[in-house]
Write an enzyme that holds these catalytic residues in place. Structure first.
Site, mmCIF file in Angstrom:
data_model
loop_
_atom_site.group_PDB
_atom_site.id
_atom_site.type_symbol
_atom_site.label_atom_id
_atom_site.label_comp_id
_atom_site.label_asym_id
_atom_site.label_seq_id
_atom_site.Cartn_x
_atom_site.Cartn_y
_atom_site.Cartn_z
ATOM 1 C CD GLN A 191 7.366 10.950 -9.599
ATOM 2 O OE1 GLN A 191 7.049 11.063 -8.431
ATOM 3 N NE2 GLN A 191 8.438 11.503 -10.098
ATOM 4 C CB SER A 231 6.187 3.602 -6.372
ATOM 5 O OG SER A 231 7.244 4.379 -5.863
ATOM 6 C CG LEU A 232 3.150 8.012 -5.301
ATOM 7 C CD1 LEU A 232 1.934 8.704 -4.690
ATOM 8 C CD2 LEU A 232 3.872 8.975 -6.193
ATOM 9 N NE ARG A 290 7.884 6.929 -1.146
ATOM 10 C CZ ARG A 290 7.731 6.629 -2.428
ATOM 11 N NH1 ARG A 290 7.299 7.558 -3.277
ATOM 12 N NH2 ARG A 290 7.983 5.414 -2.877
ATOM 13 C CG HIS A 335 11.438 2.012 -6.092
ATOM 14 N ND1 HIS A 335 10.953 1.896 -4.807
ATOM 15 C CD2 HIS A 335 10.512 2.700 -6.794
ATOM 16 C CE1 HIS A 335 9.765 2.479 -4.746
ATOM 17 N NE2 HIS A 335 9.479 2.977 -5.936
ATOM 18 C CD GLN A 338 7.192 2.171 -1.528
ATOM 19 O OE1 GLN A 338 7.618 3.303 -1.407
ATOM 20 N NE2 GLN A 338 5.909 1.896 -1.735
#
Length: 312
Positions: free
Chosen positions: A11, A92-93, A117, A201, A250
């Site tokens: 992102q 991340s993603l 998510r 996170h 994560q």
């Protein structure tokens, strides 16, 4: 001979129009957007190509949009050059993109998962409650101490260890604001609030992790054909049986990106391609290692430049 690593962005890489050039030029890319539309039940392609920007910024849309654009670019790369990575990682993603590239996840499953998510993340924390900020000019331990000072009983922690001197923090908005105020008084250091819709996170997202865990358990995973790095552990996945566990972990653990890139560099790659929208990971890698050749691939012109590096 080139030993290539693939990086998949997270992102912050999105923009209206992403993926359109590849979709217009290459049937393989267009097919990826069609697969995403079918898997999600709405027209993601139109959202990526035309916006509106306000809708694209919603994390439940942003996450599948970035993943789909990345896999469209991946299909072009592999179709045009039959180029397969020696190692893959995603921020991340972006870790979902790396797992798709490795064969660990099917694309249709991955795009549904990241949509959920994003939805679960947003629902875990009301829009005005959480925030994130980038801290520039401080080491990891210094940022950890900053978070302890500014938390004052609220959630505040490092979220992304991105590169030397660049760490993102996440938590309650009031705690993040206190940290930003502290840093603003220190010479040679900078804090910038990030335009995100959720505090990624950090412990505030534990409810989202628990909800996603149920969805991950429903997905069939495959053997990993190439090594993939885990954000949460800064190490390689030991096998397909850890995919669900590490994607669950994560969500509310920090992205240890700088360590991940150290692991990737130690594999001996001599070229890195950022596969997907934007150049965020390209910029971070140049802060981590100035000597490694890197290029982003998000459209026709960038792909032409990357091919020149591949051919060298």
């Amino acid at each position: 001979m080139k030993k290539v690593g693939f990086l998949f962005p997270g992102q912050g890489s999105q923009y209206v129009g992403m993926g359109k050039d590849f979709s217009d030029r290459f049937p393989a890319a267009r097919q990826v957007f069609e697969e995403a539309n079918e898997a999600l039940g709405y027209n993601l392609a139109t959202l990526c190509f035309q916006g509106p920007e306000e809708d694209l910024k919603l994390t439940a849309n942003t996450q599948p949009a970035i993943l789909t654009t990345s896999i469209a670019a991946l299909r072009v790369i592999q179709g045009e050059r039959e180029l397969f990575p020696a190692v893959a990682a995603g921020h991340s993603l972006g870790e979902y993109g790396a797992l798709v590239a490795s064969g660990g996840l099917r694309f249709a499953d991955a795009v549904r998962l990241v949509h959920l998510r994003g939805k679960f993340m947003q629902e875990a924390v009301p829009v005005s409650v959480g925030a994130m900020a980038a801290i520039i000019g401080m080491t990891g331990p210094e940022v950890e101490a900053l978070c302890q000072d500014a938390a004052q009983g609220e959630v505040l922690a490092p979220a992304n260890y991105n590169s030397p001197g660049q760490v993102a923090i996440a938590g309650h908005r009031t705690a993040v604001n206190r940290a930003v105020a502290i840093v603003s008084q220190q010479a040679g250091r900078k804090a910038v609030l990030l335009p995100v819709s959720a505090p990624f996170h950090c412990a505030l997202l534990k409810p989202a992790a628990e909800r996603l865990k149920e969805e991950l358990a429903k997905v069939e995973v495959g053997d990993l054909r190439i090594p993939v790095l885990s954000n949460a552990e800064a190490d390689f996945y030991p096998g397909k049986n850890k995919i669900g566990e590490l994607l669950f972990k994560q969500i509310d653990h920090p992205v240890r990106w700088e360590e991940c890139m150290g692991q990737l560099i130690r594999t001996g790659v001599n070229l890195v391609l950022e596969v997907g929208p934007g150049k965020v990971l390209t910029g971070l890698m140049r802060r981590i290692n100035k000597d490694l050749k890197i290029a982003n691939v998000e459209d026709g012109p960038s792909w032409e430049k990357a091919q020149a590096l591949i051919a060298e």
